[in-house]
Design a protein around this motif. Structure first.
Motif, PDB file in Angstrom:
ATOM      1  N   LYS A  60       0.653  -6.488   8.668  1.00  0.00           N
ATOM      2  CA  LYS A  60       1.071  -7.533   7.730  1.00  0.00           C
ATOM      3  C   LYS A  60       0.284  -7.407   6.424  1.00  0.00           C
ATOM      4  CE  LYS A  60       2.112 -12.388   7.479  1.00  0.00           C
ATOM      5  NZ  LYS A  60       2.207 -13.668   8.123  1.00  0.00           N
ATOM      6  N   VAL A  61      -1.025  -7.217   6.559  1.00  0.00           N
ATOM      7  CA  VAL A  61      -1.875  -7.054   5.366  1.00  0.00           C
ATOM      8  C   VAL A  61      -1.428  -5.813   4.597  1.00  0.00           C
ATOM      9  CG1 VAL A  61      -4.243  -6.716   4.550  1.00  0.00           C
ATOM     10  CG2 VAL A  61      -3.808  -8.166   6.554  1.00  0.00           C
ATOM     11  N   TYR A  62      -1.237  -4.733   5.327  1.00  0.00           N
ATOM     12  CA  TYR A  62      -0.838  -3.471   4.699  1.00  0.00           C
ATOM     13  C   TYR A  62       0.530  -3.613   4.017  1.00  0.00           C
ATOM     14  CZ  TYR A  62       0.291   1.417   4.083  1.00  0.00           C
ATOM     15  OH  TYR A  62       0.642   2.613   3.527  1.00  0.00           O
ATOM     16  N   GLY A  63       1.431  -4.324   4.670  1.00  0.00           N
ATOM     17  CA  GLY A  63       2.776  -4.525   4.129  1.00  0.00           C
ATOM     18  C   GLY A  63       2.722  -5.236   2.777  1.00  0.00           C
ATOM     19  N   ILE A  64       1.901  -6.260   2.699  1.00  0.00           N
ATOM     20  CA  ILE A  64       1.772  -6.999   1.433  1.00  0.00           C
ATOM     21  C   ILE A  64       1.078  -6.125   0.383  1.00  0.00           C
ATOM     22  CG2 ILE A  64       0.625  -8.974   0.334  1.00  0.00           C
ATOM     23  CD1 ILE A  64       1.142 -10.552   2.894  1.00  0.00           C
ATOM     24  N   ALA A  65       0.027  -5.430   0.818  1.00  0.00           N
ATOM     25  CA  ALA A  65      -0.743  -4.597  -0.131  1.00  0.00           C
ATOM     26  C   ALA A  65       0.140  -3.528  -0.762  1.00  0.00           C
ATOM     27  CB  ALA A  65      -1.935  -3.958   0.584  1.00  0.00           C
ATOM     28  N   THR A  66       1.075  -3.005  -0.004  1.00  0.00           N
ATOM     29  CA  THR A  66       1.921  -1.933  -0.549  1.00  0.00           C
ATOM     30  C   THR A  66       3.159  -2.490  -1.259  1.00  0.00           C
ATOM     31  OG1 THR A  66       2.905  -1.723   1.654  1.00  0.00           O
ATOM     32  CG2 THR A  66       1.237  -0.113   1.055  1.00  0.00           C
ATOM     33  N   PHE A  67       3.556  -3.699  -0.925  1.00  0.00           N
ATOM     34  CA  PHE A  67       4.771  -4.257  -1.539  1.00  0.00           C
ATOM     35  C   PHE A  67       4.515  -4.761  -2.957  1.00  0.00           C
ATOM     36  CE2 PHE A  67       7.778  -7.688  -2.450  1.00  0.00           C
ATOM     37  CZ  PHE A  67       8.978  -7.010  -2.238  1.00  0.00           C
ATOM     38  N   TYR A  68       3.404  -5.443  -3.155  1.00  0.00           N
ATOM     39  CA  TYR A  68       3.133  -6.057  -4.459  1.00  0.00           C
ATOM     40  C   TYR A  68       2.326  -5.117  -5.347  1.00  0.00           C
ATOM     41  CZ  TYR A  68       4.794 -10.415  -2.473  1.00  0.00           C
ATOM     42  OH  TYR A  68       5.564 -11.380  -1.889  1.00  0.00           O
ATOM     43  N   THR A  69       2.860  -4.893  -6.561  1.00  0.00           N
ATOM     44  CA  THR A  69       2.198  -3.929  -7.446  1.00  0.00           C
ATOM     45  C   THR A  69       0.839  -4.430  -7.939  1.00  0.00           C
ATOM     46  OG1 THR A  69       3.449  -4.845  -9.293  1.00  0.00           O
ATOM     47  CG2 THR A  69       4.330  -2.860  -8.283  1.00  0.00           C
ATOM     48  N   GLN A  70       0.571  -5.725  -7.794  1.00  0.00           N
ATOM     49  CA  GLN A  70      -0.735  -6.237  -8.234  1.00  0.00           C
ATOM     50  C   GLN A  70      -1.875  -5.695  -7.372  1.00  0.00           C
ATOM     51  OE1 GLN A  70      -1.794 -10.392  -6.869  1.00  0.00           O
ATOM     52  NE2 GLN A  70       0.393 -10.545  -6.662  1.00  0.00           N
ATOM     53  N   PHE A  71      -1.554  -5.190  -6.187  1.00  0.00           N
ATOM     54  CA  PHE A  71      -2.617  -4.676  -5.314  1.00  0.00           C
ATOM     55  C   PHE A  71      -2.755  -3.163  -5.466  1.00  0.00           C
ATOM     56  CE2 PHE A  71      -1.300  -8.563  -2.921  1.00  0.00           C
ATOM     57  CZ  PHE A  71      -2.470  -9.275  -3.179  1.00  0.00           C
ATOM     58  N   HIS A  72      -4.007  -2.739  -5.564  1.00  0.00           N
ATOM     59  CA  HIS A  72      -4.285  -1.309  -5.723  1.00  0.00           C
ATOM     60  C   HIS A  72      -4.968  -0.792  -4.465  1.00  0.00           C
ATOM     61  CE1 HIS A  72      -3.226  -1.913  -9.869  1.00  0.00           C
ATOM     62  NE2 HIS A  72      -4.119  -2.871  -9.949  1.00  0.00           N
ATOM     63  N   LEU A  73      -4.385   0.220  -3.876  1.00  0.00           N
ATOM     64  CA  LEU A  73      -4.952   0.749  -2.633  1.00  0.00           C
ATOM     65  C   LEU A  73      -6.036   1.782  -2.902  1.00  0.00           C
ATOM     66  CD1 LEU A  73      -1.780   1.125  -0.387  1.00  0.00           C
ATOM     67  CD2 LEU A  73      -3.115  -0.887  -0.967  1.00  0.00           C
ATOM     68  N   ASN A  74      -5.990   2.379  -4.092  1.00  0.00           N
ATOM     69  CA  ASN A  74      -6.986   3.401  -4.409  1.00  0.00           C
ATOM     70  C   ASN A  74      -7.909   2.915  -5.516  1.00  0.00           C
ATOM     71  OD1 ASN A  74      -5.919   5.385  -2.603  1.00  0.00           O
ATOM     72  ND2 ASN A  74      -4.210   5.572  -4.034  1.00  0.00           N
ATOM     73  N   LYS A  75      -9.080   3.452  -5.484  1.00  0.00           N
ATOM     74  CA  LYS A  75     -10.079   3.039  -6.478  1.00  0.00           C
ATOM     75  C   LYS A  75      -9.581   3.384  -7.874  1.00  0.00           C
ATOM     76  CE  LYS A  75     -14.946   3.245  -7.322  1.00  0.00           C
ATOM     77  NZ  LYS A  75     -16.244   3.585  -6.817  1.00  0.00           N
ATOM     78  N   PRO A  76      -9.545   2.402  -8.770  1.00  0.00           N
ATOM     79  CA  PRO A  76      -9.065   2.698 -10.119  1.00  0.00           C
ATOM     80  C   PRO A  76     -10.087   3.528 -10.896  1.00  0.00           C
ATOM     81  CG  PRO A  76      -9.608   0.366  -9.891  1.00  0.00           C
ATOM     82  CD  PRO A  76      -9.875   1.002  -8.568  1.00  0.00           C
ATOM     83  N   GLY A  77      -9.597   4.241 -11.902  1.00  0.00           N
ATOM     84  CA  GLY A  77     -10.485   5.029 -12.747  1.00  0.00           C
ATOM     85  C   GLY A  77     -11.355   4.125 -13.601  1.00  0.00           C
ATOM     86  N   LYS A  78     -12.349   4.729 -14.229  1.00  0.00           N
ATOM     87  CA  LYS A  78     -13.243   3.966 -15.100  1.00  0.00           C
ATOM     88  C   LYS A  78     -12.438   3.296 -16.210  1.00  0.00           C
ATOM     89  CE  LYS A  78     -17.295   4.641 -17.991  1.00  0.00           C
ATOM     90  NZ  LYS A  78     -18.222   5.618 -18.548  1.00  0.00           N
TER      91      LYS A  78
END
Ligand code: FES
Length: 159
Positions: A60-78
């Motif tokens: 469920k957590v993963y589903g939301i994390a991948t569905f909404y573009t506001q969530f970033h699964l990978n570390k963002p660049g500087k």
């Protein structure tokens, strides 16, 4: 990609936040937003902790994390470089700006450079259409620009 490591302070803050939200019905989205505020992104390790503490299925957590573009699964660049692809920016040449940003950083929209310096994003309208077309770097907005301006802007973000 380097292994995920967090600080004691982040761990304590996350646990405190999740334990506060646990009794609140329907608080999963908020818990994930708070977790992302603490870490800047939502790696798998944090999704697992959210699922454990809130007693939710990880799917469920993963589903939301991948569905909404506001969530970033990978570390963002500087430097987070956004090129607005909303209509006003698009019709004024945002595609060319994005191409140039990608050439300079060596990565397409949606990616983070291997050296961890840049994340490039094609964003939706950010509400500054009077400045179209525009790019953002972190909190800075560079508007009314042409492709010839992109090199000069990006040169400020090399270190
Ligand atoms: S379309 Fe780019 S800011 Fe609105």
């Amino acid at each position: 990609m380097s292994a995920f490591v967090d600080t004691q302070e982040q761990r304590v803050q996350l646990e405190k936040t999740l334990n506060e939200l646990k009794p609140v019905k329907g608080s999963l989205m908020m818990a994930m937003q708070k977790a992302q505020e603490i870490y800047g992104y939502l790696p798998r390790e944090i999704q697992v902790r959210i699922a454990e503490i809130l007693d939710m299925p990880l799917e469920k957590v993963y589903g939301i994390a991948t569905f909404y573009t506001q969530f970033h699964l990978n570390k963002p660049g500087k430097y987070k470089v956004g090129v607005c692809m909303g209509t006003a920016c698009y019709v004024r040449g945002a595609g060319e700006l994005l191409d140039r940003v990608s050439q300079i950083t060596g990565i397409p929209a949606g990616a983070t450079s291997e050296d961890g310096m840049y994340t490039v994003e094609a964003t939706r309208c950010i509400g500054c259409c009077g400045l179209a077309p525009l790019i953002t770097v972190g909190e800075e907005v560079y508007g009314n620009i042409g492709v010839k301006d992109v090199d000069g802007i990006m040169a400020k973000y090399k270190e």
